[in-house]
Motif scaffolding. Sequence first.
Motif, PDB file in Angstrom:
ATOM      1  N   GLY A   1      31.502 -13.043   6.839  1.00  0.00           N
ATOM      2  CA  GLY A   1      31.289 -12.952   5.394  1.00  0.00           C
ATOM      3  C   GLY A   1      31.745 -11.595   4.906  1.00  0.00           C
ATOM      4  O   GLY A   1      31.522 -10.579   5.569  1.00  0.00           O
ATOM      5  N   THR A   2      32.394 -11.578   3.750  1.00  0.00           N
ATOM      6  CA  THR A   2      32.956 -10.305   3.277  1.00  0.00           C
ATOM      7  C   THR A   2      31.879  -9.252   3.011  1.00  0.00           C
ATOM      8  O   THR A   2      32.143  -8.067   3.115  1.00  0.00           O
ATOM      9  N   SER A   3      30.651  -9.701   2.704  1.00  0.00           N
ATOM     10  CA  SER A   3      29.586  -8.722   2.441  1.00  0.00           C
ATOM     11  C   SER A   3      29.175  -7.997   3.717  1.00  0.00           C
ATOM     12  O   SER A   3      28.486  -6.984   3.656  1.00  0.00           O
ATOM     13  N   ASN A   4      29.577  -8.528   4.864  1.00  0.00           N
ATOM     14  CA  ASN A   4      29.287  -7.844   6.119  1.00  0.00           C
ATOM     15  C   ASN A   4      30.433  -6.948   6.590  1.00  0.00           C
ATOM     16  O   ASN A   4      30.434  -6.487   7.722  1.00  0.00           O
ATOM     17  N   CYS A   5      31.383  -6.752   5.699  1.00  0.00           N
ATOM     18  CA  CYS A   5      32.371  -5.698   5.919  1.00  0.00           C
ATOM     19  C   CYS A   5      31.926  -4.553   5.015  1.00  0.00           C
ATOM     20  O   CYS A   5      32.039  -4.619   3.790  1.00  0.00           O
ATOM     21  N   ILE A   6      31.363  -3.526   5.619  1.00  0.00           N
ATOM     22  CA  ILE A   6      30.721  -2.448   4.849  1.00  0.00           C
ATOM     23  C   ILE A   6      31.741  -1.347   4.549  1.00  0.00           C
ATOM     24  O   ILE A   6      32.408  -0.846   5.454  1.00  0.00           O
ATOM     25  N   TYR A   7      31.821  -0.998   3.281  1.00  0.00           N
ATOM     26  CA  TYR A   7      32.730   0.083   2.881  1.00  0.00           C
ATOM     27  C   TYR A   7      32.018   1.423   2.925  1.00  0.00           C
ATOM     28  O   TYR A   7      31.076   1.657   2.184  1.00  0.00           O
ATOM     29  N   VAL A   8      32.495   2.285   3.800  1.00  0.00           N
ATOM     30  CA  VAL A   8      31.920   3.622   3.944  1.00  0.00           C
ATOM     31  C   VAL A   8      32.654   4.563   2.988  1.00  0.00           C
ATOM     32  O   VAL A   8      33.872   4.480   2.837  1.00  0.00           O
ATOM     33  N   LYS A   9      31.904   5.425   2.367  1.00  0.00           N
ATOM     34  CA  LYS A   9      32.475   6.356   1.395  1.00  0.00           C
ATOM     35  C   LYS A   9      33.475   7.309   2.049  1.00  0.00           C
ATOM     36  O   LYS A   9      33.270   7.763   3.168  1.00  0.00           O
ATOM     37  N   SER A  10      34.546   7.552   1.323  1.00  0.00           N
ATOM     38  CA  SER A  10      35.517   8.538   1.813  1.00  0.00           C
ATOM     39  C   SER A  10      35.370   9.817   1.002  1.00  0.00           C
ATOM     40  O   SER A  10      34.800   9.819  -0.089  1.00  0.00           O
ATOM     41  N   ASP A  11      35.915  10.905   1.545  1.00  0.00           N
ATOM     42  CA  ASP A  11      35.849  12.177   0.811  1.00  0.00           C
ATOM     43  C   ASP A  11      36.973  12.226  -0.227  1.00  0.00           C
ATOM     44  O   ASP A  11      37.713  11.258  -0.412  1.00  0.00           O
ATOM     45  N   LYS A  12      37.118  13.391  -0.852  1.00  0.00           N
ATOM     46  CA  LYS A  12      38.108  13.532  -1.928  1.00  0.00           C
ATOM     47  C   LYS A  12      39.527  13.207  -1.488  1.00  0.00           C
ATOM     48  O   LYS A  12      40.351  12.778  -2.268  1.00  0.00           O
ATOM     49  N   ARG A  13      39.795  13.467  -0.212  1.00  0.00           N
ATOM     50  CA  ARG A  13      41.151  13.229   0.292  1.00  0.00           C
ATOM     51  C   ARG A  13      41.307  11.797   0.840  1.00  0.00           C
ATOM     52  O   ARG A  13      42.350  11.450   1.371  1.00  0.00           O
ATOM     53  N   GLY A  14      40.255  11.019   0.744  1.00  0.00           N
ATOM     54  CA  GLY A  14      40.357   9.629   1.164  1.00  0.00           C
ATOM     55  C   GLY A  14      39.992   9.384   2.615  1.00  0.00           C
ATOM     56  O   GLY A  14      40.228   8.304   3.154  1.00  0.00           O
ATOM     57  N   LYS A  15      39.395  10.380   3.267  1.00  0.00           N
ATOM     58  CA  LYS A  15      39.025  10.277   4.679  1.00  0.00           C
ATOM     59  C   LYS A  15      37.569   9.854   4.822  1.00  0.00           C
ATOM     60  O   LYS A  15      36.714  10.324   4.070  1.00  0.00           O
ATOM     61  N   MET A  16      37.288   9.016   5.804  1.00  0.00           N
ATOM     62  CA  MET A  16      35.923   8.538   5.996  1.00  0.00           C
ATOM     63  C   MET A  16      34.981   9.722   6.248  1.00  0.00           C
ATOM     64  O   MET A  16      35.305  10.638   7.003  1.00  0.00           O
ATOM     65  N   ILE A  17      33.800   9.676   5.630  1.00  0.00           N
ATOM     66  CA  ILE A  17      32.791  10.719   5.844  1.00  0.00           C
ATOM     67  C   ILE A  17      31.907  10.267   7.007  1.00  0.00           C
ATOM     68  O   ILE A  17      31.157   9.289   6.880  1.00  0.00           O
ATOM     69  N   PRO A  18      31.987  10.935   8.161  1.00  0.00           N
ATOM     70  CA  PRO A  18      31.276  10.459   9.349  1.00  0.00           C
ATOM     71  C   PRO A  18      29.768  10.291   9.135  1.00  0.00           C
ATOM     72  O   PRO A  18      29.181   9.314   9.621  1.00  0.00           O
ATOM     73  N   SER A  19      29.164  11.214   8.397  1.00  0.00           N
ATOM     74  CA  SER A  19      27.706  11.100   8.198  1.00  0.00           C
ATOM     75  C   SER A  19      27.362   9.857   7.389  1.00  0.00           C
ATOM     76  O   SER A  19      26.313   9.232   7.576  1.00  0.00           O
ATOM     77  N   GLU A  20      28.280   9.484   6.500  1.00  0.00           N
ATOM     78  CA  GLU A  20      28.077   8.250   5.717  1.00  0.00           C
ATOM     79  C   GLU A  20      28.160   7.033   6.623  1.00  0.00           C
ATOM     80  O   GLU A  20      27.413   6.074   6.460  1.00  0.00           O
ATOM     81  N   LEU A  21      29.103   7.076   7.566  1.00  0.00           N
ATOM     82  CA  LEU A  21      29.227   5.974   8.518  1.00  0.00           C
ATOM     83  C   LEU A  21      27.928   5.814   9.298  1.00  0.00           C
ATOM     84  O   LEU A  21      27.376   4.704   9.400  1.00  0.00           O
ATOM     85  N   GLU A  22      27.425   6.924   9.813  1.00  0.00           N
ATOM     86  CA  GLU A  22      26.208   6.858  10.622  1.00  0.00           C
ATOM     87  C   GLU A  22      25.025   6.341   9.787  1.00  0.00           C
ATOM     88  O   GLU A  22      24.236   5.524  10.251  1.00  0.00           O
ATOM     89  N   ARG A  23      24.959   6.789   8.554  1.00  0.00           N
ATOM     90  CA  ARG A  23      23.895   6.323   7.653  1.00  0.00           C
ATOM     91  C   ARG A  23      23.971   4.800   7.482  1.00  0.00           C
ATOM     92  O   ARG A  23      22.960   4.099   7.571  1.00  0.00           O
ATOM     93  N   HIS A  24      25.185   4.283   7.268  1.00  0.00           N
ATOM     94  CA  HIS A  24      25.358   2.841   7.089  1.00  0.00           C
ATOM     95  C   HIS A  24      24.992   2.056   8.355  1.00  0.00           C
ATOM     96  O   HIS A  24      24.380   1.000   8.280  1.00  0.00           O
ATOM     97  N   ILE A  25      25.388   2.603   9.507  1.00  0.00           N
ATOM     98  CA  ILE A  25      25.075   1.902  10.762  1.00  0.00           C
ATOM     99  C   ILE A  25      23.561   1.760  10.907  1.00  0.00           C
ATOM    100  O   ILE A  25      23.039   0.679  11.189  1.00  0.00           O
ATOM    101  N   LEU A  26      22.864   2.880  10.666  1.00  0.00           N
ATOM    102  CA  LEU A  26      21.397   2.854  10.792  1.00  0.00           C
ATOM    103  C   LEU A  26      20.775   1.911   9.766  1.00  0.00           C
ATOM    104  O   LEU A  26      19.845   1.165  10.067  1.00  0.00           O
ATOM    105  N   GLU A  27      21.332   1.937   8.588  1.00  0.00           N
ATOM    106  CA  GLU A  27      20.831   1.081   7.503  1.00  0.00           C
ATOM    107  C   GLU A  27      20.976  -0.398   7.864  1.00  0.00           C
ATOM    108  O   GLU A  27      20.053  -1.184   7.682  1.00  0.00           O
ATOM    109  N   GLU A  28      22.145  -0.762   8.380  1.00  0.00           N
ATOM    110  CA  GLU A  28      22.387  -2.161   8.738  1.00  0.00           C
ATOM    111  C   GLU A  28      21.493  -2.578   9.904  1.00  0.00           C
ATOM    112  O   GLU A  28      20.972  -3.688   9.923  1.00  0.00           O
TER     113      GLU A  28
END
Lengths: 511, 511
Positions: free
Chosen positions: A221-248
């Motif tokens: 399901g597309t809702s289970n593809c989680i979009y992690v926030k990127s920084d100003k330059r468009g790069k994934m923010i690692p702490s955001e990724l970790e936050r999402h993993i824990l959240e899920e």
Amino acid sequence: MSSVHPDVYKLQAKIADLTCYDLLPFKEGAHRETREFLQKIVDILLDYIELCYDRNEHVLEYHSPDKLKELFNMVVPHDGMTLQHLITDCATVLKYGVKTGHPHFMNQLSCGLDIISMAGEWLTATANCNMFTYEISPVFIIMEHQVLKRMRRIIGWHSGDSIMSPGGTISNLYSVIVARYKMFPDYKVQGQKALPGELVIFTTDQGHYSMKMAAMICGLGTSNCIYVKSDKRGKMIPSELERHILEEKAKGKYPIMVNGTAGTTVLGAFDPINDLADICEKYGLWLHIDGAWGGSMVLSHKHRTTRLQGIERANSITWNPHKLMGVILQCSTFHVRESGLLEHCNRMTAEYLFMTDKFYDTHYDTGDRVIQCGRHNDIFKLWFSWRARGEAGFEARVDRFMELAQYQVKRIKEMPDKFYLLMEPEYVNVCFWYIPQRFRHMPHSPEKEEELARLCPIIKERMMKAGTLMVGYQRDGKVPNFFRSIISQDAITEKDIDFMLHEIDRLGYDL
Amino acid sequence: MSSVHPDVYKLQAKIADLTCYDLLPFKEGAHRETREFLQKIVDILLDYIELCYDRNEHVLEYHSPDKLKELFNMVVPHDGMTLQHLITDCATVLKYGVKTGHPHFMNQLSCGLDIISMAGEWLTATANCNMFTYEISPVFIIMEHQVLKRMRRIIGWHSGDSIMSPGGTISNLYSVIVARYKMFPDYKVQGQKALPGELVIFTTDQGHYSMKMAAMICGLGTSNCIYVKSDKRGKMIPSELERHILEEKAKGKYPIMVNGTAGTTVLGAFDPINDLADICEKYGLWLHIDGAWGGSMVLSHKHRTTRLQGIERANSITWNPHKLMGVILQCSTFHVRESGLLEHCNRMTAEYLFMTDKFYDTHYDTGDRVIQCGRHNDIFKLWFSWRARGEAGFEARVDRFMELAQYQVKRIKEMPDKFYLLMEPEYVNVCFWYIPQRFRHMPHSPEKEEELARLCPIIKERMMKAGTLMVGYQRDGKVPNFFRSIISQDAITEKDIDFMLHEIDRLGYDL
């Protein structure tokens, strides 16, 4: 406007009114007629190739769909047409097409007309081999095996398996299939009842939509593809990724995979692979790198350490030679670090097609590793290009494009009244706004961005109608429309970049 | 063995030692060198085409993988090679390849070298357009639209949408995705939590493994792809289908789709579409017809009523022009009867790529209907072939192949000591056993079949080593190995069928 009119190409009167049934293999001995027909098509193609590289030629001759249908009746007939009609068709098709090999076509990630890989594709069409087995495609199967092994070695792997697929989106689909199989092998046979709960995957808000597509296709399901926030330059923010993993996980879901993008479509951003790899190791997740666009950077000793540091830690990688390496479409590769996994995952034991009682060593047969059955031969053009340039040639190509992108940045900065650079690029995507005369007194602001964004489609329309240039505009979720030019073909030089900027100014000055 | 030695092809001394960097676009003005290089490759291809159709030429020059690697060093180099080296490479590749266009190549469902669509593919490579949007590929997008519409009309539909995909397996994957979406639209976003339970799909035990593959990819699990028993001729038994549907429902599972095969891979069997459609209507199931192989029969007024009766009742259809229609690989089409469904199902609203603020009518853009992003241009070669032959030409082709298959059946029956026909074919797959001398006194029996089956790989080995013929052997789950020849190319005549039977006898006589 193409300077060659389609009616210029005339077959000798003797064969002009013949049909395909007067050629080989219908008519035995029709060697002369067959050769003359094919040679005439080649003449059209050779002329076209010269026009493509001719800066005095237009990139396209734009017509609306309705007008185009009026100018060129493309209806498929009940009865076949003459050879002369077919020759004129070919010239007409090229006349109304877009010259993607023109030095002023900077619109897509795949640009250019690489002579060598094009010639390779001509041969591929003539050989017309299906990439099932060594039996049918002995040379091409061995070639594929050797080139893919070399690509894995360049990535930094001494193990693993690879496969060619019809494009980056299908390659990325493979990653979800393999990651899911690695974590839940019983899923393959049993389906969802083998799962403890919902699976989730992660990518950035700048990632390609193929991840969402894979989530749809694979049933997450597309809702289970989680979009992690990127920084100003468009790069994934690692702490955001970790936050999402824990959240899920807290929601009771099962993270299986993180997709790190190496070279995003719009901004050309590179996610920080080592940081992603650390997080994936910590939580036991599969790390896929979508390097469809930026994977080719691995060929550059100069740039790979800054852009792709840690890429060898990935579990799987998508890498499209039909983008930055300039190989003719389609040419996409998918690599898995763990040997054997691809086959275990995708084998359907179709023994009726991939017999194991053959007299030769069947381990070269690819049928059991792919999700396709028949496959187009995508290897020859890549191999041929590699023979012509060598790895050194590909490296020089990547480094040269990076230089050209920096030249464009320098030029943009030298004209602050006319252009505004969105950000320092990491790659060959240069993102910028054009500023028409009446906005030049205004300081830059989000309001001004909105105004400039509104003009992008208008400038693009003028560009296409003038036929002199093709550069795309896009938005990225954080800011509205801006221009994004791409440098990924050998024909481009500094003067073409100057032309691009000058031409945008000419077209948009009065807006 | 190819009668042209690779060393025959020599560039003029002046350019032989040049490299790709001495050609366009690297070297401005290098028109003569670029033309001479490409023309030499074309010369090799033109010679090869003549060899392909020459019955005195071998189909292949077989070598084992190790021997082949010894004969032809395919390693990709660090530094680029000379133009002369590249020319020799091309000739060498063709020398060691399998001539799939040879009249004695009857090994695959895709055989032959269609001159017109091959020329079309040469143009496609030179145009090098990605099939995203009207903006990039105006001519090809309109062509695709018109040809696919015509194909739907031939099927018998006045509505619907279609798309080209990289092969039959991906086309069949589309069918499961669309069928699932039609029944459970929330699945797209929510995944398995939108489902009441396990989904199941049905195909026959003769169906292509792509259905099982789709069940794996889509997350149904391969065990939820139910194999329905086929009758002696390989056709689905409708009562068996109904029994399975009821059985799965009784288990609490949710049937969503029935796949009827039009032309099975091995036997060339056609499932009874009308019976399947009745059952699908009764239980509210999606009916997909996998006509990758046999769908082209729809072009024949003579045969479509007996083989494809009811095909217009299907909800979706796979139909591969790269098989019976002779179009160069890859060329597969997927059709859906209900308009708009394909787009609703596959749209990921990737607005950053498929902008809707363009100045032209974007309804031709295909990006939102496909599960790929970039797509290879597979339409031009089909369109070009259609212009050359017309619908009448395709119809004549289908009818001619059916005649030739009947000729083969007649010849086999005339030699009952040497050959045993597995069954009366419905299509151009002719399945038979060859009987070496020492078995000719024995009456036919399952034991004898086992003996004959054991010899198939040996005869195939002799065939490949002799290089004179390529015919595949297969098994079908009910009986062991047998030969299956395929008639799907224009070069084949009655005398080639006679040759095939005679050659098998020559190779296997003493076994």
